[in-house]
Design a protein around this motif. Sequence first.
Motif, PDB file in Angstrom:
ATOM      1  N   PRO A   1      11.394  95.697  -5.949  1.00  0.00           N
ATOM      2  CA  PRO A   1      10.145  95.324  -6.624  1.00  0.00           C
ATOM      3  C   PRO A   1       9.044  96.362  -6.517  1.00  0.00           C
ATOM      4  O   PRO A   1       8.200  96.465  -7.416  1.00  0.00           O
ATOM      5  CB  PRO A   1       9.750  94.012  -5.927  1.00  0.00           C
ATOM      6  CG  PRO A   1      11.041  93.458  -5.411  1.00  0.00           C
ATOM      7  CD  PRO A   1      11.841  94.654  -5.010  1.00  0.00           C
ATOM      8  N   THR A  54       9.672  96.876 -11.934  1.00  0.00           N
ATOM      9  CA  THR A  54       9.512  95.460 -12.288  1.00  0.00           C
ATOM     10  C   THR A  54      10.140  95.163 -13.654  1.00  0.00           C
ATOM     11  O   THR A  54       9.871  94.115 -14.234  1.00  0.00           O
ATOM     12  CB  THR A  54       8.021  95.074 -12.316  1.00  0.00           C
ATOM     13  OG1 THR A  54       7.332  95.921 -13.251  1.00  0.00           O
ATOM     14  CG2 THR A  54       7.393  95.220 -10.936  1.00  0.00           C
ATOM     15  N   ALA A  77      16.825  90.726  -4.769  1.00  0.00           N
ATOM     16  CA  ALA A  77      15.695  91.589  -4.383  1.00  0.00           C
ATOM     17  C   ALA A  77      15.892  92.052  -2.951  1.00  0.00           C
ATOM     18  O   ALA A  77      16.361  91.289  -2.091  1.00  0.00           O
ATOM     19  CB  ALA A  77      14.390  90.827  -4.528  1.00  0.00           C
ATOM     20  N   LYS A  88      15.612  88.904 -12.711  1.00  0.00           N
ATOM     21  CA  LYS A  88      14.842  88.495 -11.533  1.00  0.00           C
ATOM     22  C   LYS A  88      15.791  88.059 -10.422  1.00  0.00           C
ATOM     23  O   LYS A  88      16.991  87.805 -10.659  1.00  0.00           O
ATOM     24  CB  LYS A  88      13.869  87.376 -11.885  1.00  0.00           C
ATOM     25  CG  LYS A  88      14.516  86.121 -12.431  1.00  0.00           C
ATOM     26  CD  LYS A  88      13.479  85.119 -12.870  1.00  0.00           C
ATOM     27  CE  LYS A  88      14.106  83.802 -13.321  1.00  0.00           C
ATOM     28  NZ  LYS A  88      15.038  83.979 -14.444  1.00  0.00           N
ATOM     29  N   ASP A  89      15.257  87.982  -9.227  1.00  0.00           N
ATOM     30  CA  ASP A  89      16.043  87.609  -8.052  1.00  0.00           C
ATOM     31  C   ASP A  89      16.780  86.295  -8.294  1.00  0.00           C
ATOM     32  O   ASP A  89      16.189  85.309  -8.744  1.00  0.00           O
ATOM     33  CB  ASP A  89      15.111  87.483  -6.842  1.00  0.00           C
ATOM     34  CG  ASP A  89      15.860  87.170  -5.557  1.00  0.00           C
ATOM     35  OD1 ASP A  89      16.846  87.855  -5.274  1.00  0.00           O
ATOM     36  OD2 ASP A  89      15.450  86.218  -4.849  1.00  0.00           O
ATOM     37  N   ASP A 139      19.278  85.759 -10.475  1.00  0.00           N
ATOM     38  CA  ASP A 139      19.959  85.685 -11.768  1.00  0.00           C
ATOM     39  C   ASP A 139      21.446  86.026 -11.628  1.00  0.00           C
ATOM     40  O   ASP A 139      21.828  86.881 -10.817  1.00  0.00           O
ATOM     41  CB  ASP A 139      19.334  86.665 -12.776  1.00  0.00           C
ATOM     42  CG  ASP A 139      18.013  86.176 -13.346  1.00  0.00           C
ATOM     43  OD1 ASP A 139      17.684  84.991 -13.156  1.00  0.00           O
ATOM     44  OD2 ASP A 139      17.317  86.994 -13.985  1.00  0.00           O
ATOM     45  N   GLN A 188      12.400  89.945 -21.472  1.00  0.00           N
ATOM     46  CA  GLN A 188      13.006  89.126 -20.424  1.00  0.00           C
ATOM     47  C   GLN A 188      13.774  90.037 -19.472  1.00  0.00           C
ATOM     48  O   GLN A 188      14.895  90.466 -19.780  1.00  0.00           O
ATOM     49  CB  GLN A 188      13.954  88.092 -21.044  1.00  0.00           C
ATOM     50  CG  GLN A 188      13.292  87.126 -21.999  1.00  0.00           C
ATOM     51  CD  GLN A 188      12.396  86.142 -21.271  1.00  0.00           C
ATOM     52  OE1 GLN A 188      12.721  85.665 -20.181  1.00  0.00           O
ATOM     53  NE2 GLN A 188      11.245  85.834 -21.862  1.00  0.00           N
ATOM     54  N   LEU A 247      17.396  94.691  -6.768  1.00  0.00           N
ATOM     55  CA  LEU A 247      16.032  94.833  -7.270  1.00  0.00           C
ATOM     56  C   LEU A 247      15.180  95.467  -6.190  1.00  0.00           C
ATOM     57  O   LEU A 247      15.229  95.049  -5.033  1.00  0.00           O
ATOM     58  CB  LEU A 247      15.430  93.472  -7.628  1.00  0.00           C
ATOM     59  CG  LEU A 247      16.013  92.667  -8.783  1.00  0.00           C
ATOM     60  CD1 LEU A 247      15.183  91.411  -8.985  1.00  0.00           C
ATOM     61  CD2 LEU A 247      16.054  93.492 -10.060  1.00  0.00           C
TER      62      LEU A 247
END
Length: 295
Positions: A130, A134, A294, A273-274, A276, A270, A128
């Motif tokens: 950021p 996003t 991330a 995210k970090d 997962d 959905q 990721l």
Amino acid sequence: MRLATISVDGEPVCVAYLSDGSMLNMSGAAGSLQGLIDGGKPALDAARKLVAEAEDGQHQDKVIRQSAALMAPIPKPAKNVFCVGRNYAEHIAEGDRAQNQKVGVTEHPVFFTKPPTALVAPDGDVLLFPEVSTSIDYEVELTVVIGTAGRNISKADAMDHVFGYTILNDITARDIQRRHGGQYFKGKGLDGSCPIGPVIVTADEIDDPHALSIRLTVNGEQRQDGNTKDMIFDIPTLIASLSEGLTLEPGDMIATGTPSGVGYAMDPPQFLKDGDTVVCEVSGIGTLSNTVRAV
């Protein structure tokens, strides 16, 4: 055969899985998994002979019984990975609803690519960024591995060019995809956006690639649950269309599209995210698991 690439002292080594779950080191015969594919039918026949002999107790010095870190099956492909968009009707419908538009089924397959720098090994990290995106999404896909080169391949001959199959997760930055006019490459080509593996299963092991369950979970929650029978453009059509005026070569990979259940089409959306954990599964091939990190 179930073929993989493992890391031994930081170097890629081609292996074949034996029936007891151990691995046979094939590097002496093939050099690499790409080399085995390049070798065509003689190399594949030789590999099958070695596996049969190992199952009978021979070549024990080449059998690896401890766990080993898997790499992408072809760690450094010579070309971008070919991908197909909008190849399942329900996925098209959910995308049209989410974007409040009506594109529907296209007359011809939609192709794009993912660069080799995007590849991620089984159990590796999906990255990721950021500050860049996003809206990172997932897409489980059955992926075809080409074994025999060809250009202008007919649908009737297409399956003769298939070496085998693997699993790919088409990680996508949806906001970047939209930002660049809806074209796919930039939003689907970020580093860490192409988990692939864990193995390449040779074509003879898959009775019908158009009858495979295809699923994806995020942190154990079922998100995608489909079947390859629902592809709009089947594998012979994809190979024939892509090869028109374009040479497909041994080791080329074609991801065949994803079923419905992607994150951006959920209400509310959905995104990944970090931390997962994303697990892709295709029957007959196995599971591909990756963790989101991330950076």
